[in-house]
Motif scaffolding. Structure first.
Motif, short mmCIF file in Angstrom:
data_model
loop_
_atom_site.label_atom_id
_atom_site.label_comp_id
_atom_site.label_asym_id
_atom_site.label_seq_id
_atom_site.Cartn_x
_atom_site.Cartn_y
_atom_site.Cartn_z
N UNK A 87 12.46 3.84 5.26
CA UNK A 87 12.15 4.02 3.83
C UNK A 87 11.05 3.06 3.38
N UNK A 88 11.09 1.85 3.91
CA UNK A 88 10.05 0.87 3.56
C UNK A 88 8.69 1.35 4.04
N UNK A 89 8.65 1.87 5.25
CA UNK A 89 7.38 2.39 5.78
C UNK A 89 6.83 3.50 4.89
N UNK A 90 7.73 4.40 4.49
CA UNK A 90 7.29 5.52 3.64
C UNK A 90 6.74 4.99 2.32
N UNK A 91 7.46 4.03 1.78
CA UNK A 91 7.02 3.45 0.51
C UNK A 91 5.64 2.81 0.65
N UNK A 92 5.47 2.06 1.70
CA UNK A 92 4.18 1.38 1.91
C UNK A 92 3.06 2.40 2.16
N UNK A 93 3.40 3.41 2.94
CA UNK A 93 2.38 4.42 3.28
C UNK A 93 1.96 5.18 2.03
N UNK A 94 2.95 5.67 1.30
CA UNK A 94 2.64 6.54 0.16
C UNK A 94 2.07 5.77 -1.03
N UNK A 95 2.67 4.59 -1.29
CA UNK A 95 2.28 3.89 -2.52
C UNK A 95 1.06 3.01 -2.33
N UNK A 96 0.88 2.49 -1.13
CA UNK A 96 -0.19 1.50 -0.96
C UNK A 96 -1.27 1.93 0.04
N UNK A 97 -0.85 2.22 1.26
CA UNK A 97 -1.86 2.39 2.31
C UNK A 97 -2.72 3.64 2.10
N UNK A 98 -2.06 4.77 1.90
CA UNK A 98 -2.84 6.01 1.77
C UNK A 98 -3.73 6.00 0.52
N UNK A 99 -3.19 5.59 -0.65
CA UNK A 99 -4.08 5.51 -1.81
C UNK A 99 -5.24 4.54 -1.58
N UNK A 100 -4.96 3.41 -0.95
CA UNK A 100 -6.04 2.43 -0.72
C UNK A 100 -7.11 3.03 0.18
N UNK A 101 -6.68 3.74 1.20
CA UNK A 101 -7.66 4.30 2.12
C UNK A 101 -8.42 5.47 1.50
N UNK A 102 -7.73 6.20 0.65
CA UNK A 102 -8.42 7.28 -0.05
C UNK A 102 -9.50 6.68 -0.96
N UNK A 103 -9.12 5.61 -1.64
CA UNK A 103 -10.08 4.93 -2.51
C UNK A 103 -11.24 4.38 -1.70
N UNK A 104 -10.92 3.91 -0.53
CA UNK A 104 -11.97 3.35 0.32
C UNK A 104 -12.99 4.43 0.71
N UNK A 105 -12.50 5.61 1.05
CA UNK A 105 -13.44 6.68 1.40
C UNK A 105 -14.28 7.06 0.18
#
Ligand code: ADP
Ligand code: MG
Length: 697
Positions: A576-594
């Protein structure tokens, strides 16, 4: 300034305080309870309680607590103040014998494995007089066992105490056979070496994975890890040194014999070892050590990570459980003696350990089985998951000579006659340091190296004590009946070596060939916690614990359930922690980066259509690919977690987490770590491995 000798034990209601503060008769009665387990009558208990309270209040305490160790692996306490109202609106400080001896915590939320239905949730705690009371943070802590109303153990301590009784009973029988009449009690001793990481708290606070699970679930490797071996035994940084100093002071006040401290192999990893003590005291002290490490680290703006594998790619943390058996007369029974008779006795105790480790390999593996420790065992940094024993070449040659009735020793080349020949003294250094062995003889003790850094040492020692008690019992049964003691002794030792030498392995436990060789020898290779737990309720194990009154079948079934549940819960939280980190932080950050990259490329083209934007374009492409892969893995993990909800049996569920969820998590991590490697550091939402591992300066 006060010296170490002044502060040592200053917060402990130890023997010297008892002697000074208790009336002679009370002191004697209490000693009788401590040494011989005699029940304390209520009159005596009242006097002891009152003296304890006076001492505690003089030392700044306002509250007391029954301090216990439920099956959560950590300690529990509920504070009550000493105050009692008076008619005149004032209070007095009171503490009765009843309060000392027994408590009733409302403990419905502790794991019980079904032993305690919630409607009869109140377990009770009972004073363990063999472990001294102490003051921690203004609270008088009374070490206690924690049981259900039916008397079933709900904690770590009860079984440990029972297992110590078991080995005491059987070892005494064996000692009597060797004509030893003055020994009154036999106890096992333990010195647990504790490994831990210290990281900067500001960085820790930015990582949900560390906060929720104690380990990093994502994280690309730093350019530097432990390959230069420049941390091991290296100079201790001043911030860490200040932590260690304060930790030592606080441990010493609690009478904990903190002795050795050094940097460990991984960057920011350290170790603390105490001088050994009686096993149940060592277990209490190790719990307190872990607690104080965490508390004191915070005061230095650091966080102490006790997890077995906080970081991928560098060593994890374990606990080396140095274990031996000694008598109240001061003899170490795992130390070769000076006379042939003492040597024979040593060999018999040694054989009991060899046989126990071979016959109860599964239990030893189970005793260290947690989701966290599964990352270490078998990962070429900690002992393999295959249990084997290292005895060193010298001792192995002796055992071989006994087994074969062949000559031993370069000078005399005589056949070793047990009870007649003298054994050579093994130099401690001759017992080569085979770091890859899970269970190594180190001259006068065994070092069980499979324990995880975060767990209580109780479980491992319950198994050690009980299994060795069982083998001693078998030996005593035979030897007590023997017409010719010497001959029977020889046969017992010879047969044990012959039948159980497969467990002895002096080679490299990390080598692939050992996996094959151990399988040929019929040794178990229980790679994961669910694999190991499948053996807990095997008939021989139920019988072992039942015969020695350590666990009833009900208690063992309850533990089985608690261990499985804990495994599943830990992995579920991680997922659950991984999902939270992926959805809330990592994927949005990487989308913003692109987006940033795309905008930059557009701007450049606007400025001058000739500008080459390969860097931006390629990165946007690569990251988008990885982002989509990650999204797919997120969806898969979510779906698989949903499926887990329909699995009813805990055994099946544990297997499902092991086979499906852990695999999903690993894949999810790969795409995130790949992105972290190429993405802008500024836009990555978490502190990197480099910052975490090298952040304490
Ligand atoms: P190492 O080189 O592995 O650090 P040490 O001799 O320093 O070996 O011992 C490590 C631990 O073993 C210490 O905690 C020490 O107190 C403990 N130890 C030594 N003798 C015994 C014993 N008889 N029983 C239990 N533990 C012991
Ligand atoms: Mg050691």
């Amino acid at each position: 300034m006060s010296t170490v000798t002044d502060i040592f034990g200053s917060m402990v209601f130890d023997d010297s305080v008892m002697e000074a503060r208790l009336p002679k008769e009370t002191y004697k009665a209490l000693q009788n309870t401590i040494k011989n387990g005699k029940q304390l009558d209520s009159g005596v208990a009242n006097v002891v309680a009152n003296a304890m309270k006076d001492w505690a209040v003089e030392n700044g305490a306002t509250h007391f607590t029954h301090w216990f160790q439920p099956m959560t692996g950590i300690t529990a306490e509920k504070h009550d103040s000493f105050i009692s109202p008076k008619d005149n609106g004032k209070v007095i400080m009171e503490f009765s014998g009843k309060n000392l001896i027994q408590g009733e915590p409302d403990a419905s939320s502790f794991p019980s494995g079904g032993l305690r239905a919630t409607f009869e949730a109140r377990g009770y705690t009972a004073w363990d007089a063999t472990s001294y009371a102490f003051i921690k943070d203004g609270v008088l802590c009374i070490p206690t066992v924690f049981c259900s109303y039916g008397g079933e153990a709900l904690d770590q301590k009860t079984a440990l105490l029972r297992s110590m009784e078991a080995i005491n009973r059987q070892a005494l029988r064996v000692l009597r056979l060797f004509g030893n009449t003055d020994v009154k009690s036999v106890k096992t001793t333990v010195g647990p070496e504790q490994e831990y990481f210290l990281i900067d708290k500001d960085l820790y606070d930015k990582r949900k994975d560390l906060i929720y699970t104690g380990r990093t679930l994502f994280g690309a490797r730093a350019p530097k890890g432990q390959e230069l071996d420049d941390h091991y035994f290296g100079v201790i940084k001043s911030r860490v040194a200040a932590f260690m100093k304060e930790l030592n002071d606080e441990l010493w006040k609690l009478g904990i014999l903190a002795k050795t401290e050094h940097n460990e192999v991984a960057p920011s990893q350290h170790e603390l070892a105490p001088v050994f003590s009686t096993t149940n005291i060592a277990a209490d002290h190790n719990q307190l050590t872990m607690e104080l490490m965490q508390k004191i680290a915070k005061k230095h703006n650091m966080v102490c990570l006790l997890h077995e594998k906080p970081f991928a790619g560098v060593n994890g943390s374990g606990k080396h459980n140095n274990w031996s058996i000694s008598t109240d007369t001061g003899a170490n029974l795992l130390e070769p003696g000076d006379t042939p008779y003492e040597n024979a006795q040593f060999l018999l105790f040694l054989c009991a350990v060899i046989k126990a480790v071979d016959e109860y390999q599964d239990l030893l593996r189970i005793s260290v089985a947690t989701a966290g420790n599964d990352h270490r065992l078998g990962a070429n940094e900690a002992p393999p998951a295959i249990v084997s024993m290292f005895v060193g070449t010298e001792l192995e040659e002796i055992l071989e000579a006994i087994e074969q009735d062949t000559p031993y020793g370069s000078k005399e080349r005589e056949t070793l006659k047990i009870g007649v020949s003298t054994l050579p003294k093994f130099s401690r250094d001759a017992t080569d340091r085979n770091r890859t062995s899970p269970f190594a003889f180190t001259g006068n003790k065994f070092e069980f190296r499979m324990l995880g850094s975060a767990s209580s040492i109780s479980c491992a020692n319950v198994v050690l004590n009980t299994s060795v008690a069982e083998e001693l019992k078998g030996f005593a049964d035979r030897l007590e009946k023997a017409a010719d003691f010497e001959k029977e002794l020889h046969d017992v030792i010879q047969e044990t070596i012959r039948d159980h030498k497969r467990i002895i392995f002096n080679g490299d436990g990390y080598d692939e060939s050992w996996v094959k060789e151990s399988a040929k020898r019929g040794l178990l290779n229980l790679k994961t916690t669910p694999d190991a737990l499948k053996h807990l309720l095997d008939e021989k194990n139920v019988k072992l614990f039942g015969d020695h009154k350590v666990f009833s079948l009900t208690e063992l079934e309850a533990r089985h359930e608690v261990f499985l549940e804990n495994y599943c819960k830990v992995i579920n939280i991680e997922a659950l922690t991984m999902l939270d980190m992926a959805r809330k932080d990592i994927m949005p950050a990487m989308s913003a980066y692109t987006k940033t990259l795309s905008e930059s490329a557009l701007k450049k083209t606007e400025l001058c259509s000739e500008i080459d934007c390969t860097y931006e374009r390629e990165n946007v492409k690569d990251i988008s690919l990885m982002l989509n892969a990650m999204y797919k893995q997120v969806k898969k993990l979510e779906l698989d977690l949903l499926t887990s909800k329909s699995i009813r049996s805990s055994e099946e569920l544990a297997d499902y987490y092991k086979d499906t969820i852990i695999a999903d998590m690993a894949e999810l991590r790969v795409s995130a770590d790949e992105m972290e490697t190429i993405a802008s550091g500024e836009m990555w939402p978490y502190p990197s491995y480099g910052e975490l591992l090298f952040g304490v300066r």
